[in-house]
Design a protein around this motif. Structure first.
Motif, PDB file in Angstrom:
ATOM      1  N   TYR A 184       0.848  -1.190   0.000  1.00 46.69           N
ATOM      2  CA  TYR A 184       0.000   0.000   0.000  1.00 46.69           C
ATOM      3  C   TYR A 184       0.883   1.239   0.000  1.00 46.69           C
ATOM      4  N   GLN A 197       6.883  -5.029   8.376  1.00 42.40           N
ATOM      5  CA  GLN A 197       6.732  -4.175   7.200  1.00 42.40           C
ATOM      6  C   GLN A 197       8.070  -3.555   6.815  1.00 42.40           C
ATOM      7  N   LEU A 206       9.102   0.125   4.965  1.00 41.06           N
ATOM      8  CA  LEU A 206       8.589   1.404   4.478  1.00 41.06           C
ATOM      9  C   LEU A 206       9.643   2.057   3.582  1.00 41.06           C
TER      10      LEU A 206
HETATM   11  C1  T46 Z   1       1.152   1.017   9.376  1.00 41.26           C
HETATM   12  C2  T46 Z   1       1.470   2.361   8.856  1.00 41.26           C
HETATM   13  C3  T46 Z   1       2.896   2.505   8.439  1.00 41.26           C
HETATM   14  C4  T46 Z   1      -7.135  -0.684   4.270  1.00 41.26           C
HETATM   15  O1  T46 Z   1      -8.321  -0.860   3.933  1.00 41.26           O
HETATM   16  N1  T46 Z   1      -6.204  -1.608   3.887  1.00 41.26           N
HETATM   17  C5  T46 Z   1      -4.889  -1.452   4.218  1.00 41.26           C
HETATM   18  O2  T46 Z   1      -4.063  -2.311   3.837  1.00 41.26           O
HETATM   19  C6  T46 Z   1      -4.504  -0.307   4.985  1.00 41.26           C
HETATM   20  C7  T46 Z   1      -3.043  -0.112   5.390  1.00 41.26           C
HETATM   21  C8  T46 Z   1      -5.460   0.578   5.359  1.00 41.26           C
HETATM   22  N2  T46 Z   1      -6.745   0.404   4.998  1.00 41.26           N
HETATM   23  C9  T46 Z   1      -7.760   1.391   5.381  1.00 41.26           C
HETATM   24  C10 T46 Z   1      -8.070   1.414   6.861  1.00 41.26           C
HETATM   25  C11 T46 Z   1      -8.394   2.878   7.109  1.00 41.26           C
HETATM   26  O3  T46 Z   1      -9.765   3.117   6.842  1.00 41.26           O
HETATM   27  O4  T46 Z   1      -7.246   2.690   5.060  1.00 41.26           O
HETATM   28  C12 T46 Z   1      -7.563   3.627   6.067  1.00 41.26           C
HETATM   29  C13 T46 Z   1      -6.328   4.302   6.637  1.00 41.26           C
HETATM   30  O5  T46 Z   1      -5.566   3.336   7.376  1.00 41.26           O
HETATM   31  P1  T46 Z   1      -4.755   3.716   8.706  1.00 41.26           P
HETATM   32  O6  T46 Z   1      -5.477   4.790   9.430  1.00 41.26           O
HETATM   33  O7  T46 Z   1      -4.464   2.460   9.465  1.00 41.26           O
HETATM   34  O8  T46 Z   1      -3.420   4.324   8.082  1.00 41.26           O
HETATM   35  P2  T46 Z   1      -2.084   4.774   8.835  1.00 41.26           P
HETATM   36  O9  T46 Z   1      -1.342   5.625   7.871  1.00 41.26           O
HETATM   37  O10 T46 Z   1      -2.343   5.332  10.168  1.00 41.26           O
HETATM   38  O11 T46 Z   1      -1.255   3.408   9.063  1.00 41.26           O
HETATM   39  C14 T46 Z   1      -0.785   2.626   7.964  1.00 41.26           C
HETATM   40  C15 T46 Z   1      -1.080   1.142   8.196  1.00 41.26           C
HETATM   41  O12 T46 Z   1      -2.469   0.971   8.498  1.00 41.26           O
HETATM   42  C16 T46 Z   1      -0.252   0.555   9.315  1.00 41.26           C
HETATM   43  O13 T46 Z   1      -0.322  -0.856   9.260  1.00 41.26           O
HETATM   44  O14 T46 Z   1       1.982   0.380  10.000  1.00 41.26           O
HETATM   45  O15 T46 Z   1       0.613   2.798   7.788  1.00 41.26           O
END
Ligand code: T46
Length: 134
Positions: free
Chosen positions: A35, A56, A58
């Motif tokens: 992603y 992961q 990055l």
């Molecule tokens: C992490 C850091 C580095 C999905 O549907 N599928 C996915 O694979 C991901 C990553 C997210 N989503 C959806 C869930 C939420 O509705 O996308 C939205 C944003 O996700 P999140 O708020 O968790 O994003 P970050 O930037 O806070 O965190 C992400 C990853 O979730 C996490 O695993 O380690 O980036």
């Protein structure tokens, strides 16, 4: 703390640069998910969670951003600003991503499919989970 910055090989030639990543070779796990995030607004801090088992790597493939890591004892701040450098993050590390440049593209290779039950989104709960708090 279980993280490392990995410098990947650049296959440069007069046309430019290319970096190749294969699971279980350059990447130390099977890649189940990819992603990326972009158009991140100034002063936004993302993350604020840890993972129970996810590993992961990055990459800031364009622009720059900083990553804050915390294992409950120590913290680290990492600048990602080179497309050939990846930050490996093991499980059980609290992470926050911040200071995104306007042009930042943060690409993530993940060892597991998306699973909300793998997230710990509360810092006190994280400390309890890793045994640093009763
Ligand atoms: C992490 C850091 C580095 C999905 O549907 N599928 C996915 O694979 C991901 C990553 C997210 N989503 C959806 C869930 C939420 O509705 O996308 C939205 C944003 O996700 P999140 O708020 O968790 O994003 P970050 O930037 O806070 O965190 C992400 C990853 O979730 C996490 O695993 O380690 O980036």
């Amino acid at each position: 703390m279980n993280f490392k910055i990995i410098r990947f090989q650049e296959h440069g030639d007069p046309r430019g640069q290319l970096v190749a990543l294969e699971e279980n070779k350059e990447i130390p796990f099977k890649i189940k998910r990819v992603y990326f995030m972009y158009d991140t607004l100034k002063d936004v801090v993302r993350g604020h969670h840890a993972h129970k088992s996810l590993e992961q790597i990055l990459f800031c493939v364009h622009g720059s951003c900083r990553i804050h890591l915390d294992d409950g004892t120590e913290t680290a701040e990492i600048l990602l600003d080179k497309p050939y450098e990846g930050l490996y993050i093991a499980n059980n590390l609290w992470r926050e991503m911040y200071d995104f440049s306007e042009d930042a593209v943060l690409l993530v290779l993940a060892s597991e499919l998306y699973d909300e039950s793998d997230y710990i989104r509360d810092y006190d709960e994280f400390l309890k989970f890793i045994g640093k708090k009763k």
